[in-house]
Write a protein that holds these residues in place. Sequence first.
Motif, PDB file in Angstrom:
ATOM      1  N   MET A  95      82.116   5.713  44.873  1.00 42.87           N
ATOM      2  CA  MET A  95      81.683   7.050  45.276  1.00 42.87           C
ATOM      3  C   MET A  95      82.438   8.143  44.526  1.00 42.87           C
ATOM      4  SD  MET A  95      81.881   8.759  49.093  1.00 42.87           S
ATOM      5  CE  MET A  95      83.675   8.855  49.052  1.00 42.87           C
ATOM      6  N   THR A  96      83.737   7.937  44.278  1.00 42.84           N
ATOM      7  CA  THR A  96      84.568   9.000  43.714  1.00 42.84           C
ATOM      8  C   THR A  96      84.694   8.952  42.195  1.00 42.84           C
ATOM      9  OG1 THR A  96      86.551   7.643  44.124  1.00 42.84           O
ATOM     10  CG2 THR A  96      85.935   9.277  45.803  1.00 42.84           C
ATOM     11  N   ASP A 130      85.297  16.262  45.870  1.00 39.68           N
ATOM     12  CA  ASP A 130      84.997  17.461  46.655  1.00 39.68           C
ATOM     13  C   ASP A 130      85.367  17.254  48.131  1.00 39.68           C
ATOM     14  OD1 ASP A 130      82.797  16.256  48.100  1.00 39.68           O
ATOM     15  OD2 ASP A 130      81.539  16.563  46.328  1.00 39.68           O
ATOM     16  N   PRO A 131      85.439  18.340  48.918  1.00 42.63           N
ATOM     17  CA  PRO A 131      85.876  18.235  50.320  1.00 42.63           C
ATOM     18  C   PRO A 131      85.042  17.281  51.165  1.00 42.63           C
ATOM     19  CG  PRO A 131      85.916  20.523  49.600  1.00 42.63           C
ATOM     20  CD  PRO A 131      85.274  19.745  48.501  1.00 42.63           C
ATOM     21  N   SER A 132      83.730  17.215  50.909  1.00 44.52           N
ATOM     22  CA  SER A 132      82.889  16.309  51.698  1.00 44.52           C
ATOM     23  C   SER A 132      83.265  14.847  51.432  1.00 44.52           C
ATOM     24  CB  SER A 132      81.407  16.543  51.379  1.00 44.52           C
ATOM     25  OG  SER A 132      81.133  16.244  50.021  1.00 44.52           O
ATOM     26  N   MET A 133      83.576  14.518  50.177  1.00 48.31           N
ATOM     27  CA  MET A 133      84.013  13.156  49.847  1.00 48.31           C
ATOM     28  C   MET A 133      85.365  12.849  50.480  1.00 48.31           C
ATOM     29  SD  MET A 133      83.033  12.423  45.881  1.00 48.31           S
ATOM     30  CE  MET A 133      81.341  12.297  45.309  1.00 48.31           C
ATOM     31  N   ILE A 137      86.280   9.750  52.923  1.00 47.90           N
ATOM     32  CA  ILE A 137      87.398   8.839  52.664  1.00 47.90           C
ATOM     33  C   ILE A 137      88.322   8.768  53.865  1.00 47.90           C
ATOM     34  CG2 ILE A 137      89.451   8.455  51.241  1.00 47.90           C
ATOM     35  CD1 ILE A 137      87.923   9.768  48.902  1.00 47.90           C
ATOM     36  N   ASP A 138      88.642   9.934  54.422  1.00 51.20           N
ATOM     37  CA  ASP A 138      89.547   9.991  55.572  1.00 51.20           C
ATOM     38  C   ASP A 138      89.001   9.187  56.746  1.00 51.20           C
ATOM     39  OD1 ASP A 138      92.032  11.019  56.494  1.00 51.20           O
ATOM     40  OD2 ASP A 138      90.970  12.454  57.742  1.00 51.20           O
ATOM     41  N   PRO A 177      96.091  20.263  47.149  1.00 53.05           N
ATOM     42  CA  PRO A 177      95.926  21.682  46.814  1.00 53.05           C
ATOM     43  C   PRO A 177      94.646  21.936  46.018  1.00 53.05           C
ATOM     44  CG  PRO A 177      97.435  20.659  45.288  1.00 53.05           C
ATOM     45  CD  PRO A 177      97.043  19.584  46.266  1.00 53.05           C
ATOM     46  N   GLN A 178      94.216  23.171  46.002  1.00 53.02           N
ATOM     47  CA  GLN A 178      93.103  23.579  45.157  1.00 53.02           C
ATOM     48  C   GLN A 178      93.633  23.841  43.737  1.00 53.02           C
ATOM     49  OE1 GLN A 178      89.867  23.615  46.159  1.00 53.02           O
ATOM     50  NE2 GLN A 178      90.677  22.794  48.086  1.00 53.02           N
ATOM     51  N   GLY A 179      92.717  23.929  42.778  1.00 53.79           N
ATOM     52  CA  GLY A 179      93.139  24.250  41.416  1.00 53.79           C
ATOM     53  C   GLY A 179      92.472  23.372  40.378  1.00 53.79           C
TER      54      GLY A 179
END
Length: 359
Positions: A141-142, A162-165, A169-170, A276-278
């Motif tokens: 998936m990733t 991305d956040p949905s992935m 995963i979590d 973190p973002q970036g």
Amino acid sequence: MAKRSVIPFGPQHPVLPEPIHLDLVLEDEVVVEAIPNIGFVHRGLEKLVETKDYKQYVYIAERVCGICSFGHGLGYCESIEHMMNIDVPRRAKYLRTLWMELSRIHSHLLWLGLLADALGFEALFMQSWRLREKVLDLFDMTTGGRIIFSVNQVGGVLKDIDPSMLKIIDQALTDMEKELKPITRTFLEDRLVNSRLRGLGVLSKEQAYIAGACGPMLRASGVPYDSRETGYAAYSELNFGPIIAIEGDSYARVKVRLAEIMQSFEILHELISKIPQGEISVPVKGNPKGECFIRIEQPRGEAIYYTKGNGTKYLDRFRLRTPTTSNIPAMLNLLKGCQLGDVALLILTIDPCISCTER
């Protein structure tokens, strides 16, 4: 009087997944000496740094081994980045650590399944590999790959999550934790497993240290050493410590790996909550010049990467010392005095990777 004989063991054996080759010196059914023969599947991959530029070689490093693939790409890229003083973005470091810990879970589950198969416990083998498939689905998936991902590059990573992935995963990790608990109980409490593993292949703390063992093999003998504590990738920002056992036998090596899977779940939850973002990579200009020596903690133990650049796009040298290379001397100690019927099981307890060793 005992009859002494020499028999070949491997490179092909129905229990072993790897083409390890030993000459066993026996007195009746007891092993008195084991002589390793290295090089059966040697491919000369290190030599290719002279014909592939340092960016292309990432893909060669990842193909040293399938199961350890991501870690080899990570170790190689980190060595080049240190040599060239490249500051990798924090998000890329977190992503690398996330894929590395998933690889650790994948590798340990694969090994647990192979051990169960060697014990003749087919149901336990199937359950371990069923859980492993869930990790492979997360890789797919990733990254788009199940075993070899090719997401590392000098300067960062090629793909983002991305956040949905991350949320998927979590949740998948939480579900896997629940499913692993009955498997763990079987490995640690089942009478069959205990009868075959407890007291078999004892490696004392002093023997492990002197033989240069590493990874779960070392920590199962009571030595609290884990290369992740050196702080490469994002490990310096995480809370964890080495998992050890003191018995030093085959059962202890199972116990350490099972605990490391649970620890990896905790590390991954922490990574997902703190990522973190970036940017995920930085532009890389110029060619490497100088030398670099770094170490990382592969699932099987500490791997060491040495690179030497001359200012051109082709490296002078790439050298890799794999965990199995370090664990073979300890394994030979375990085999002395054991029964012939236990040889395959004892070899499996070091989780050998001959593909890495004979690259």
